[in-house]
Design an enzyme around this catalytic site. Structure first.
Site, PDB file in Angstrom:
ATOM      1  N   LYS A   1       0.862  -1.183   0.000  1.00 18.22           N
ATOM      2  CA  LYS A   1       0.000   0.000   0.000  1.00 18.22           C
ATOM      3  C   LYS A   1       0.897   1.230   0.000  1.00 18.22           C
ATOM      4  CE  LYS A   1      -3.484   2.843   0.505  1.00 18.22           C
ATOM      5  NZ  LYS A   1      -4.383   3.120  -0.650  1.00 18.22           N
TER       6      LYS A   1
ATOM      7  N   CYS B   1      -2.636   9.606  -6.617  1.00 16.07           N
ATOM      8  CA  CYS B   1      -3.760   9.334  -5.715  1.00 16.07           C
ATOM      9  C   CYS B   1      -4.872  10.358  -5.945  1.00 16.07           C
ATOM     10  CB  CYS B   1      -3.347   9.382  -4.252  1.00 16.07           C
ATOM     11  SG  CYS B   1      -4.802   9.183  -3.184  1.00 16.07           S
TER      12      CYS B   1
END
Ligand code: RRO
Length: 312
Positions: free
Chosen positions: A45, A131
């Site tokens: 992650k 992101c």
């Protein structure tokens, strides 16, 4: 004998499939599961310097043709992932793993990358420039000036293998401009694509995720044509030293085959891995090998980037 083995940044992987950052990679337990599956490797992650809770739930939803998420960069902080990767270097010295990271500001990104540079980490670093889900923080790689500044500053001190995770681009001029910037730097790869940012999925009369009134990154079947276009556009434009990782819409071996045909050297599985679990790696690998056998291909090199055009 058909092989789906590959190399990225000179490191060998026995399979070209792996998870996409964000799926099955928040905890060591999840990472172990990917590591011990048919996947060739894993990526963590995306880590920030410190632990982050992320956005309020519900923040991920499976939908019939894919997924929508607005996780908001929840993660256990750089040290959690870096310490685990340093342990793995001892216990699995013959394998290479990916560390994904980004700061909440350029300064934090540099602080993180300097820590990685100073550590004994021998794996591959993926800097997430895409992101879509932190309120108030635009997707970095849509801002070419900021992107170029970050890359020029990073390569002043960072000498380990580094690639970048990109958002999808939708304009030929943007492919040209982005590739011209990336070609100036010793990047090992670009990863195309992150989720298509800020889609909206509606059920009955309501959104399905809480953050940002339902706006979130779209993955799965919806995004394969966009992902393939980005993989191929960068394959055509980047210097050969910069490899492509293909991500987006990989449900089957056929989807992985198409990513490789467009130029991908590694293929990541996100939404499908979330929906199906790590058994997806074995299934997709078998399907990919069956297609290769039917076509008489023994290795990815036999068809990578060899997409055919319709001549005049
Ligand atoms: O955590 C997220 O909300 C997230 C990230 Br960092 C990303 O890169 N892509 C995505 O779809 N979600």
């Amino acid at each position: 004998m058909v092989s789906t083995s590959t190399q990225i940044a000179g490191f060998a992987f026995d399979n070209c499939l792996m998870n996409a950052a964000g799926v099955a990679c928040m905890t060591k337990e999840e990472l172990e599961e990917v590591k011990d599956s048919a996947a060739g490797t894993f990526v963590t992650k995306t880590a920030t310097l410190e632990f982050r809770q992320g956005n309020p739930e519900p923040r991920y939803q499976d939908v019939p043709l894919g997924s929508i998420n607005s996780m908001g960069l929840p993660n256990n902080g750089l040290d959690y992932y870096l310490d685990y990767l340093l342990e793995l270097q001892e216990s699995e010295p013959n394998r290479t793993f990916f560390l994904s990271l980004v700061g909440m500001s350029p300064e934090e990104t540099h602080a993180i990358l300097q820590k990685v540079q100073a550590s004994d980490f021998k794996g591959i670093t993926e800097l997430n420039l895409s992101c879509p889900n932190v309120p108030g923080k635009p997707q970095i790689a849509y801002d070419f000036e900021t992107t170029e500044k970050i890359l020029s500053e990073v390569f002043a001190y960072f000498t380990k293998p580094l690639g970048i995770k990109l958002p999808p681009y939708f304009d030929i001029v943007h492919f040209d401009q982005a590739a011209a910037i990336f070609n100036k730097y010793p990047l090992k790869f670009v990863n195309c694509v992150n989720s298509i940012g800020n889609g909206l999925y509606i059920e009955d009369e309501s959104v399905v995720i809480r953050p940002k009134n339902g706006f979130g990154g779209i993955g799965g079947q919806y995004i394969k044509p966009t992902a393939l276009a980005n993989v191929h556009a960068f394959y055509q434009r980047l210097k050969p030293e910069i490899q492509i990782i293909g991500t987006g819409g990989v449900l089957t071996g056929r989807d992985a085959f198409e990513h490789i045909l467009c130029g991908a050297s590694m293929v990541q599985v996100g939404t499908t891995l979330y929906k199906e679990g790590v058994v997806a790696f074995e299934r997709i690998t078998t399907e990919l090998k069956t297609i290769m056998e039917e076509k008489g291909y023994e290795s990815l090199e036999d068809f990578r980037g060899k997409l055919k055009y319709i001549e005049e």
